[in-house]
Design an enzyme around this catalytic site. Structure first.
Site, mmCIF file in Angstrom:
data_model
loop_
_atom_site.group_PDB
_atom_site.id
_atom_site.type_symbol
_atom_site.label_atom_id
_atom_site.label_comp_id
_atom_site.label_asym_id
_atom_site.label_seq_id
_atom_site.Cartn_x
_atom_site.Cartn_y
_atom_site.Cartn_z
ATOM 1 N N TYR A 178 -52.095 -69.071 -75.972
ATOM 2 C CA TYR A 178 -52.540 -68.559 -74.677
ATOM 3 C C TYR A 178 -51.354 -68.536 -73.718
ATOM 4 O O TYR A 178 -50.522 -69.456 -73.723
ATOM 5 C CB TYR A 178 -53.646 -69.434 -74.089
ATOM 6 N N HIS B 116 -57.907 -64.272 -72.773
ATOM 7 C CA HIS B 116 -58.027 -64.528 -74.202
ATOM 8 C C HIS B 116 -56.647 -64.807 -74.801
ATOM 9 O O HIS B 116 -55.614 -64.500 -74.204
ATOM 10 C CB HIS B 116 -58.683 -63.348 -74.909
ATOM 11 N N LYS C 34 -55.913 -59.469 -81.371
ATOM 12 C CA LYS C 34 -54.846 -60.463 -81.345
ATOM 13 C C LYS C 34 -53.743 -60.042 -82.305
ATOM 14 O O LYS C 34 -54.009 -59.420 -83.336
ATOM 15 C CB LYS C 34 -55.367 -61.852 -81.726
#
Length: 483
Positions: free
Chosen positions: A378, A386, A435
């Site tokens: 993070y 997120h 991601k």
């Protein structure tokens, strides 16, 4: 020096901010039904649970800046900053570290996002949720905000599906009416759009979305309330449906009321009523503790010096070398003997090297087990955004020592065994959750000659023997990477 303040929970901060801010009816309101978020910038203003003494800028051509630097050093010598050391205990049965003090729990979570609540998803908020359930607290927790957002999206998706089904039925009825009339040339522009928003092979100008579903739901509720009010009036005409089906109408009070089963106010079983009929506030103990991973605990002990871990059985403080031996012992299942020497490719050592590497670079490192990876990175913390990157840790054996004989080669191949199917599955999961996948290789050094007991070695020199290499893997899309 940046001084620490008393830790305050997110729900208490939200309640305090709501009381301090004046109500302005002309101010723009947020989305209806959405709860206001706490001031996370103020709650998580410290990135790590340590006290720092910042120095003023030194300007060579300004003599006053030198005086300010000297005064800062003098202030540090006269009144050094107080370094808070929190306590935790190591449970050998579960191979985990637990923090039970309420002040330490709030401090470790708010300053660095360390650990997770044993009765919560992430933030230790069981006490606030239990108080709200019993009607003792008016604030909200992160779990309730997440539950409300998911419920809202689920209802809007159901409303969108209902609208799409209605559009399909209208289109089929229009086509059937045109066929019965004998009109072979059906005007496609006059027909309602299909479920995917396409009419006669061309996309429609308006397509179903969550925003349209929300607007349709709001207009339908207003229309039902208006029909109910007309039905309640004595001079209102009969508004029963013409097809003979029964219709159920609720009163405006019931129509506008929302029922939430999880947040219902119930009376606490341990509350008492005195002789004057006044109900006393029930006694509620916090049954939740903060559970730290072994990597987080060792980083707080060795890297920051902000935590002291005691043995749960002997009730004695563990030094960093003995704690490293304990964690390496419990990195295997079943745990190894304490007299065993430290291996360079120990699972805890490989995992902690990567954790210490990214924490030192300023990333907030959290467990990535729910996405099939080792860590999540993070930028500021899970309450702000997120995770941007997902990290997979793989040991690397490039030193010539590991290829001297067949036994060592087989050992290294077993440690590095990964397949293309595994890589494809992990990369596909990270692409679905938006991601970027980072494959982190840890170069394993050869064993040290002579005594390999951790207690006799410098931990810093031991960690310096490892090397970390990152490789970012992204899906190649030809249309997006032409230029």
């Amino acid at each position: 020096m940046a001084s620490q303040s008393n830790p305050m929970s997110a729900s208490e901060a939200a309640a305090a901010s709501a009381k301090s801010e004046p109500t302005n009816k002309n101010a723009p309101q947020g989305r209806p039904g959405r709860l206001s978020r706490p001031n996370y910038r103020q709650i998580h203003r410290f990135p790590l649970p340590v006290n720092v003494h910042p120095l003023p800028p030194l300007i060579p051509h300004n003599p006053l800046s030198i005086v300010s630097v000297l005064l800062s050093y003098l202030t540090y010598l006269i009144a050094p900053p107080h370094h808070e050391v929190y306590s935790a205990y190591f449970d050998s049965e579960t191979s985990s570290v637990h923090v039970t003090d309420a002040k330490a729990i709030r401090a470790l979570w708010e300053m660095g996002f360390f650990g997770k609540g044993s009765l919560s998803r992430s933030e230790p908020s069981w006490l606030e949720r239990e108080k709200k359930r019993r009607g003792l607290l008016g604030g909200v927790t992160s779990e309730e905000v997440t539950r409300q957002r998911r419920t809202e999206r689920r209802e809007l998706k159901l409303e969108r599906a209902r609208m799409e089904k209605l559009a399909i039925e209208q289109r089929l009825m229009a086509e059937a009416a045109a066929r019965e009339a004998g009109d072979t040339s059906i005007d496609q522009s006059a027909l309602p759009p299909s479920a995917d928003g396409v009419t006669n092979g061309k996309p429609a100008t308006e397509k179903f979305s969550l925003r349209k579903a929300r607007e349709a739901k709001l207009s339908e509720s207003q229309r039902s309330v208006a029909q109910t009010e007309r039905t309640d009036t004595p001079d209102a005409p009969d508004s029963s449906p013409s097809n003979g089906s029964k219709a159920v109408r609720f009163s405006p009070v019931v129509q506008a009321k929302e029922f939430v089963s999880d947040s219902s106010v119930v009376r606490a079983p341990d509350s008492t009523i005195d002789e004057h009929g006044i109900e006393d506030e029930p006694s509620l103990n916090n049954e939740e503790h903060l559970q730290l991973s072994n990597e987080e605990a060792f980083f707080l002990v060795y890297g920051l010096g902000a935590l002291q871990i005691v043995d749960g059985k002997r009730n004695a403080a563990l030094s960093p070398p003995s704690l490293l031996s304990r964690f390496c012992q419990h990195s295997y299942c079943p745990p190894r003997d304490l007299s065993a020497n430290l291996e360079p490719d120990d699972p805890f050592m490989i995992s902690y090297i990567v954790y210490h590497h990214f924490r030192s670079l300023g990333w907030v490192v959290r467990s990535g087990v729910k996405f099939g990876v080792d860590y999540l990175l993070y930028n500021r913390g899970p309450v702000f955004s997120h995770a941007e990157f997902a990290v997979v840790v793989i040991p690397s054996f490039e030193h010539p020592y590991w290829s001297e004989n067949e036994e060592r080669k087989a050992h290294c191949a077993r440690k590095q065994a990964r397949s293309w199917w595994w890589l494809h599955c992990v990369n596909r999961v990270q692409a679905q959750v938006k991601k970027s996948l980072v494959v982190c290789y840890v170069e394993v050094p050869p064993p040290m000659s002579g005594e390999t007991n951790v207690s006799s070695e410098d931990i810093g020199a031991l960690l310096a023997r490892y090397t970390v290499r990152e490789m970012l893997i992204r899906r190649w899309v030809p249309n997006r990477t032409r230029d």
